[in-house]
Design a protein around this motif. Structure first.
Motif, mmCIF file in Angstrom:
data_model
loop_
_atom_site.group_PDB
_atom_site.id
_atom_site.type_symbol
_atom_site.label_atom_id
_atom_site.label_comp_id
_atom_site.label_asym_id
_atom_site.label_seq_id
_atom_site.Cartn_x
_atom_site.Cartn_y
_atom_site.Cartn_z
ATOM 1 N N LYS A 186 -17.749 -9.673 13.447
ATOM 2 C CA LYS A 186 -17.767 -9.161 12.074
ATOM 3 C C LYS A 186 -18.069 -7.664 12.054
ATOM 4 O O LYS A 186 -17.427 -6.896 11.333
ATOM 5 N N ASP A 204 -15.459 -4.695 10.867
ATOM 6 C CA ASP A 204 -15.807 -3.779 9.775
ATOM 7 C C ASP A 204 -15.778 -2.322 10.239
ATOM 8 O O ASP A 204 -15.277 -1.445 9.535
ATOM 9 N N TYR A 205 -16.316 -2.069 11.435
ATOM 10 C CA TYR A 205 -16.415 -0.688 11.933
ATOM 11 C C TYR A 205 -15.084 -0.178 12.489
ATOM 12 O O TYR A 205 -14.756 0.992 12.387
#
Length: 378
Positions: free
Chosen positions: A98, A102-103
């Motif tokens: 996750k 996201d990054y």
């Protein structure tokens, strides 16, 4: 848009974190306008409940039951990298996935085996470059993942194990173990001595990892009878520090220190003629960059045994079998400047002060080639 680099590290000893910060610091200084760097402790971020327990377990087993650690290390080392402890390696996988999604890093650099495994598993999904920095002179099979693009190793001899596992030599670079800037700067030893109140004379730096170990006290007492100055790094072991400090009231040639930051460690290495301690990958790499001869004692079986064997075979260190042997070899070196100079010369030859630079430049070059549609032929 800035290139995003994620550096995964771990809390098991200070070496992995120090190596990560060395690479991150170099990139930030040179490419602050075009590259974003984030250093993340994998275990403290994604498995916080077990991180401290696991770190403490490793510390206690490796120090107080080294034969048990050796059995575990050798048994897992003999297993295939393709099947080795996959469930254990991928602990924290969901949280890491996750975070990475996201990054969206362009490059993931791993300084710990579990991080290598996770980055390798998620590489195809993320489309990122996966690089691994091996922080010892030997290679446990846990470091290997078939999706890793580049391996950075400590020395040319370390390539052998990787190539024997089918890793192409073009994917391996003997850049060295990255150390912080403070270990690559030339310092005036006279000024450093004055700053710490250490007189000119044969000086020994005694260190044994970030936590210190209880047997150091008896060794301090024996070494203090020799004609030398003894700088003792007790790490985070507060009880040991208090005991050594009390001992220094009797022996004026003992100088106790608690946990020291890298900048202070670099200072103490600068004014030392010999370092006595284990054989942690980062610590010995820092000593090599400082041209500091080493007398290795009680290296942790497994990864530190690799390091000790390499340093002894290449003439940068001596190995002591027991406490009496430490004292005997130290006494010999205080009276043998020629032998000490040979160790120093070999240490300088093995040192890789530009490792952080070389690792950073190589991964950025690989990223640029991919962005321009140029694939490396192997």
């Amino acid at each position: 848009m800035a290139i995003k680099i994620l550096i995964f590290t771990a809390p098991f000893g200070d070496g992995h974190r120090s190596a990560s910060e060395a690479v991150g610091n170099y990139i930030r200084k040179k490419y602050s306008d075009s590259v974003e760097v984030k250093v993340v402790d994998y275990f403290e971020t994604f498995t916080p409940r077990s991180a401290r327990f696991t770190a403490a377990l490793y510390q206690n087993v490796s120090v107080y039951w080294p034969s048990g650690w050796e059995i575990f290390f050798n048994a897992t080392h003999r297993l295939s990298p393709l099947t080795l402890f996959q469930p254990v390696n991928l602990i924290g996988m969901k949280g890491a996935e996750k975070f990475l999604m996201d990054y969206r890093p362009d490059i993931v650099i791993s300084t710990y085996p579990t991080c290598t495994q996770v980055a390798g598993e998620l590489k195809r999904t993320l489309g990122c470059l996966s690089a691994t920095v091996i922080t010892d002179f030997g290679v446990h099979n846990l470091w290997i993942h078939h999706n890793t693009d580049i391996y950075f190793v400590a020395a040319n001899i370390t390539k052998g194990h990787l190539t024997s596992q089918g890793i192409h030599s073009e994917c391996i670079e003997a850049a060295g173990i990255p150390v912080k800037d403070s270990f690559t700067l030339k310092q005036d030893s006279g000024e450093v001595r004055k700053r710490y109140g250490i007189k000119k004379g044969f000086t020994v730096l005694l260190t044994c990892g970030g936590t210190g170990t209880d047997w150091m006290l008896a060794l301090c007492r024996d070494l203090a009878h020799l004609h030398l100055q003894l700088l003792v790094i007790c790490g985070r072991n507060k009880q040991l520090f208090l005991q050594v400090r009390e001992l220094s009231n009797t022996f004026q040639n003992i100088f106790p220190f608690g946990f020291v930051e890298p900048e202070m460690m670099a200072d103490l290495m600068t004014i030392s003629d010999l370092m006595i301690g284990k054989a942690g990958g980062l610590t010995v790499s820092e000593a090599l960059c400082k041209g500091l001869p080493m007398l290795l004692y009680r290296p942790i079986p497994g990864q530190e045994s690799f390091n000790a064997d390499f340093l002894v075979e290449n003439g940068a260190a001596l190995l002591a079998g027991d406490k009496e042997d430490v004292v005997e070899k130290t006494a010999f070196l205080t009276k043998s400047p020629e032998r000490l100079e040979i160790l120093r010369t070999n240490a300088i030859l093995l040192g890789k002060p530009d490792a952080a630079r070389d690792i950073s430049e190589r991964v950025l070059k690989e990223m640029a080639c991919r962005a321009n549609g140029v694939e490396r032929e192997i």
